[in-house]
Design an enzyme around this catalytic site. Structure first.
Site, PDB file in Angstrom:
ATOM      1  N   SER A 133       0.866  -1.191   0.000  1.00  0.00           N
ATOM      2  CA  SER A 133       0.000   0.000   0.000  1.00  0.00           C
ATOM      3  C   SER A 133       0.895   1.231   0.000  1.00  0.00           C
ATOM      4  O   SER A 133       2.062   1.156   0.411  1.00  0.00           O
ATOM      5  CB  SER A 133      -0.862   0.008   1.272  1.00  0.00           C
ATOM      6  OG  SER A 133      -1.535   1.245   1.425  1.00  0.00           O
ATOM      7  N   TYR A 146      -1.911  -0.696  10.399  1.00  0.00           N
ATOM      8  CA  TYR A 146      -1.900  -0.902   8.943  1.00  0.00           C
ATOM      9  C   TYR A 146      -0.591  -0.374   8.345  1.00  0.00           C
ATOM     10  O   TYR A 146       0.048  -1.042   7.537  1.00  0.00           O
ATOM     11  CB  TYR A 146      -3.118  -0.201   8.339  1.00  0.00           C
ATOM     12  CG  TYR A 146      -3.398  -0.542   6.900  1.00  0.00           C
ATOM     13  CD1 TYR A 146      -4.038  -1.729   6.549  1.00  0.00           C
ATOM     14  CD2 TYR A 146      -3.052   0.334   5.865  1.00  0.00           C
ATOM     15  CE1 TYR A 146      -4.325  -2.042   5.226  1.00  0.00           C
ATOM     16  CE2 TYR A 146      -3.328   0.041   4.544  1.00  0.00           C
ATOM     17  CZ  TYR A 146      -3.967  -1.150   4.225  1.00  0.00           C
ATOM     18  OH  TYR A 146      -4.242  -1.442   2.904  1.00  0.00           O
ATOM     19  N   LYS A 150       1.989  -2.884   6.493  1.00  0.00           N
ATOM     20  CA  LYS A 150       2.298  -2.685   5.063  1.00  0.00           C
ATOM     21  C   LYS A 150       3.757  -2.261   4.876  1.00  0.00           C
ATOM     22  O   LYS A 150       4.385  -2.612   3.877  1.00  0.00           O
ATOM     23  CB  LYS A 150       1.334  -1.662   4.452  1.00  0.00           C
ATOM     24  CG  LYS A 150      -0.122  -2.148   4.384  1.00  0.00           C
ATOM     25  CD  LYS A 150      -0.293  -3.356   3.479  1.00  0.00           C
ATOM     26  CE  LYS A 150      -1.760  -3.734   3.294  1.00  0.00           C
ATOM     27  NZ  LYS A 150      -1.960  -4.894   2.416  1.00  0.00           N
ATOM     28  N   THR A 181     -13.022  -0.236  -3.547  1.00  0.00           N
ATOM     29  CA  THR A 181     -13.335  -1.630  -3.193  1.00  0.00           C
ATOM     30  C   THR A 181     -14.110  -1.617  -1.872  1.00  0.00           C
ATOM     31  O   THR A 181     -14.157  -0.587  -1.186  1.00  0.00           O
ATOM     32  CB  THR A 181     -12.046  -2.461  -2.967  1.00  0.00           C
ATOM     33  OG1 THR A 181     -11.458  -2.049  -1.726  1.00  0.00           O
ATOM     34  CG2 THR A 181     -11.047  -2.322  -4.099  1.00  0.00           C
TER      35      THR A 181
HETATM   36  P1  NAD Z   1     -11.428  -6.144  -0.248  1.00  0.00           P
HETATM   37  O1  NAD Z   1     -11.983  -6.066   1.119  1.00  0.00           O
HETATM   38  O2  NAD Z   1     -12.337  -6.033  -1.420  1.00  0.00           O
HETATM   39  O3  NAD Z   1     -10.586  -7.499  -0.441  1.00  0.00           O
HETATM   40  C1  NAD Z   1      -9.871  -8.116   0.583  1.00  0.00           C
HETATM   41  C2  NAD Z   1     -10.151  -9.602   0.531  1.00  0.00           C
HETATM   42  O4  NAD Z   1      -9.326 -10.260   1.504  1.00  0.00           O
HETATM   43  C3  NAD Z   1     -11.604  -9.953   0.856  1.00  0.00           C
HETATM   44  O5  NAD Z   1     -12.112 -10.836  -0.130  1.00  0.00           O
HETATM   45  C4  NAD Z   1     -11.505 -10.626   2.211  1.00  0.00           C
HETATM   46  O6  NAD Z   1     -12.504 -11.605   2.429  1.00  0.00           O
HETATM   47  C5  NAD Z   1     -10.117 -11.249   2.127  1.00  0.00           C
HETATM   48  N1  NAD Z   1      -9.561 -11.592   3.423  1.00  0.00           N
HETATM   49  C6  NAD Z   1      -9.590 -10.881   4.578  1.00  0.00           C
HETATM   50  N2  NAD Z   1      -8.993 -11.558   5.564  1.00  0.00           N
HETATM   51  C7  NAD Z   1      -8.553 -12.725   5.035  1.00  0.00           C
HETATM   52  C8  NAD Z   1      -7.867 -13.849   5.550  1.00  0.00           C
HETATM   53  N3  NAD Z   1      -7.508 -13.917   6.838  1.00  0.00           N
HETATM   54  N4  NAD Z   1      -7.564 -14.870   4.709  1.00  0.00           N
HETATM   55  C9  NAD Z   1      -7.944 -14.834   3.413  1.00  0.00           C
HETATM   56  N5  NAD Z   1      -8.622 -13.802   2.873  1.00  0.00           N
HETATM   57  C10 NAD Z   1      -8.926 -12.758   3.668  1.00  0.00           C
HETATM   58  O7  NAD Z   1     -10.319  -5.009  -0.319  1.00  0.00           O
HETATM   59  P2  NAD Z   1      -9.232  -4.637  -1.421  1.00  0.00           P
HETATM   60  O8  NAD Z   1      -9.147  -3.180  -1.402  1.00  0.00           O
HETATM   61  O9  NAD Z   1      -9.446  -5.332  -2.697  1.00  0.00           O
HETATM   62  O10 NAD Z   1      -7.914  -5.178  -0.698  1.00  0.00           O
HETATM   63  C11 NAD Z   1      -6.975  -6.025  -1.318  1.00  0.00           C
HETATM   64  C12 NAD Z   1      -5.592  -5.647  -0.830  1.00  0.00           C
HETATM   65  O11 NAD Z   1      -5.287  -4.331  -1.278  1.00  0.00           O
HETATM   66  C13 NAD Z   1      -5.439  -5.608   0.695  1.00  0.00           C
HETATM   67  O12 NAD Z   1      -4.198  -6.164   1.047  1.00  0.00           O
HETATM   68  C14 NAD Z   1      -5.462  -4.133   1.006  1.00  0.00           C
HETATM   69  O13 NAD Z   1      -4.775  -3.830   2.199  1.00  0.00           O
HETATM   70  C15 NAD Z   1      -4.762  -3.582  -0.212  1.00  0.00           C
HETATM   71  N6  NAD Z   1      -4.967  -2.172  -0.472  1.00  0.00           N
HETATM   72  C16 NAD Z   1      -6.216  -1.686  -0.695  1.00  0.00           C
HETATM   73  C17 NAD Z   1      -6.383  -0.333  -0.932  1.00  0.00           C
HETATM   74  C18 NAD Z   1      -7.751   0.273  -1.184  1.00  0.00           C
HETATM   75  O14 NAD Z   1      -7.861   1.497  -1.162  1.00  0.00           O
HETATM   76  N7  NAD Z   1      -8.789  -0.497  -1.444  1.00  0.00           N
HETATM   77  C19 NAD Z   1      -5.268   0.516  -0.951  1.00  0.00           C
HETATM   78  C20 NAD Z   1      -4.013  -0.026  -0.724  1.00  0.00           C
HETATM   79  C21 NAD Z   1      -3.870  -1.375  -0.491  1.00  0.00           C
END
Ligand code: NAD
Length: 241
Positions: A133, A146, A150, A181
């Site tokens: 991130s 977080y 990260k 998301t």
């Molecule tokens: P999201 O909530 O749509 O997806 C996250 C997924 O991880 C979900 O399907 C959830 O069920 C799954 N999950 C949670 N805990 C879990 C576990 N213990 N084992 C297996 N699966 C698990 O969110 P997203 O935004 O698509 O996030 C995906 C990645 O991107 C994450 O690592 C998040 O930190 C990172 N991220 C997201 C953003 C954002 O703004 N959305 C920004 C930077 C980084």
């Protein structure tokens, strides 16, 4: 991407789902692993990919799923450690339980997914892509655990890239800015927070999951053959100022 077997954690929704779709469109065999069984199965049916229940914060669960993929498909080429959860607590607000939970999923989960896959990736000269991130590159208010997790993913990526370079296994991470998301829906409903996010993003908008997924596909491809140990911002310019 054809003939590649790709494992994506957290593939039920958001960035993981979009990434599964992009690899599948290019002919890869895609397996998504997630704790959300209902959503995971729905996504698998929708995209024509496989779903396996997997809790990345649990070593045995993660190892079992990786082994089962290799057993069924005979190989593993790409692991995308993408599962993650958020936290908006400051150091004072955050409980010890909250810290442990974020570390378990967002940092331990990346290590478990990588460690389980390494023997198989050495066979295929495959690659690891971690979803870090911008919050692994910079700090912000209310993201203590977080930010720490990260940040750990970012330096873990560098470290393991060095460990595995001799085997031609590449290890990189993507550092997204804010992406539309389920993870950010609640936070973005707060007008002050939303204005903070948009104000810090030079492009003035959040990303679509596809804009991150395309970079995942690039990093897994031979076109990225000289890239390892890199943490790539996909952030609308957030970390440029
Ligand atoms: P999201 O909530 O749509 O997806 C996250 C997924 O991880 C979900 O399907 C959830 O069920 C799954 N999950 C949670 N805990 C879990 C576990 N213990 N084992 C297996 N699966 C698990 O969110 P997203 O935004 O698509 O996030 C995906 C990645 O991107 C994450 O690592 C998040 O930190 C990172 N991220 C997201 C953003 C954002 O703004 N959305 C920004 C930077 C980084």
């Amino acid at each position: 991407m054809q003939e590649k077997v790709v494992f994506i954690t957290g593939g039920s929704t958001g960035i993981g789902k979009s990434t599964a779709e992009k690899f599948s469109e290019r002919g890869s065999t895609v397996v998504i692993g997630d704790v959300n069984v209902e959503e995971g199965q729905k996504t698998a049916d929708e995209l024509g990919v496989e779903f396996r229940e997997c809790d990345v914060s649990d070593w045995e669960s993660t190892k079992f799923v990786v082994e089962s993929i290799v057993e069924d498909h005979g190989r593993l080429d790409v692991v995308i450690n993408n599962a993650g959860i958020g936290s908006t607590d400051t150091i004072e607000e955050m409980s010890i339980e909250e810290w442990r939970k974020i570390m378990a999923v967002d940092l331990d989960g990346v290590m478990y997914g990588t460690k389980a896959a390494v023997p198989h990736l050495k066979e295929t000269e495959g690659c690891v892509i971690n979803t870090a991130s911008i919050y692994g590159l910079v700090g912000d208010v209310g993201a203590t655990a977080y930010n720490a997790a990260k940040g750990g993913v970012v330096n873990f990526t560098r470290s393991v890239a060095n460990d595995l370079a001799g085997h031609n296994v590449r290890v990189n991470s993507i550092c997204p800015g804010f992406v539309d998301t389920p993870l950010i829906q609640e936070a973005m409903a707060d007008e002050d927070f939303k204005n903070h996010i948009l104000g810090e993003t030079p492009l003035g908008r959040v990303a679509e999951p596809e804009e991150v997924a395309e970079v995942m596909v690039f990093l897994a491809s031979d076109r990225a053959s000289y890239m390892t140990g890199a943490n790539i911002p996909v952030d609308g310019g957030w970390t440029s100022h």
